[in-house]
Design an enzyme around this catalytic site. Structure first.
Site, PDB file in Angstrom:
ATOM      1  N   TYR A 142       0.816  -1.214   0.000  1.00 25.52           N
ATOM      2  CA  TYR A 142       0.000   0.000   0.000  1.00 25.52           C
ATOM      3  C   TYR A 142       0.852   1.268   0.000  1.00 25.52           C
ATOM      4  O   TYR A 142       0.527   2.231  -0.688  1.00 25.52           O
ATOM      5  CB  TYR A 142      -1.002  -0.010   1.158  1.00 25.52           C
ATOM      6  N   LYS A 144       3.775   1.572  -1.334  1.00 22.83           N
ATOM      7  CA  LYS A 144       4.302   1.649  -2.703  1.00 22.83           C
ATOM      8  C   LYS A 144       3.257   2.260  -3.643  1.00 22.83           C
ATOM      9  O   LYS A 144       3.590   2.918  -4.622  1.00 22.83           O
ATOM     10  CB  LYS A 144       4.702   0.237  -3.160  1.00 22.83           C
TER      11      LYS A 144
END
Length: 172
Positions: A142, A144
């Site tokens: 998440y 990223k």
């Protein structure tokens, strides 16, 4: 590998139950008591519960299929179907579940892309979700994808209280 994401219907209850139970157990069994896990899986994936969620116009389920086999699924909530915030401007990603055998094959990314599409279709301002603080793989995924932590809440698995990090991504 060719993965197809399709909207789920009431006819897919068993697939959602089996996929949900399998992926949740694969991810969290090692960290939790077996009896508590069994109870959680029975309650969370009970036929009546899944049927009710599928029938709710504010909940959206999508199944990832690879060569006719379900390999993961996505559950989104808007409006009053959201588990917590219930903000009309938001879309909650309640679940992105991918079978362990198919992790690392970008299926989570495809399901997340579907969540983004739905958020844009519904004209939402942001996405939000809760992730167990010990689920480092999901937190990394998440982050990223542009999510940031904004709050914490307690997730109950049987008698066990766990801390979820609440994360959000603005879509403007």
């Amino acid at each position: 590998m060719s993965v197809i994401i399709k909207k789920a219907s009431v006819a897919d209850i068993e697939i959602l139950q089996q996929t949900g139970r399998q992926t949740f157990a694969e991810t969290f069994s090692e960290s939790n008591d077996e009896a508590q896990m069994k109870k959680y899986l029975e309650e969370s994936f009970a036929t009546e519960k899944i049927h009710s969620e599928l029938s709710n116009p504010d909940s959206h389920f999508f199944i990832a299929w690879e060569e006719g086999h379900p390999v993961g699924y996505l559950k989104l909530n808007s409006g009053a179907a959201q588990t917590e915030l219930q903000d009309g401007a938001a879309l909650e990603i309640e679940r992105i579940y991918v079978k362990k055998s198919h992790q690392g094959k970008k299926i989570g990314q495809l399901l997340y892309a579907k969540a983004l599409d739905v958020a844009h279709e519904l004209q939402k301002s942001y996405l939000w979700l809760g992730v167990w603080e010990e689920n480092h793989k999901a937190l990394s995924f998440y982050r990223k994808n542009g999510f940031y932590e904004f709050e914490k809440h307690i997730f109950r698995l049987g008698d066990n209280e766990q801390t979820d990090l609440m994360m959000k991504k603005n879509l403007e």
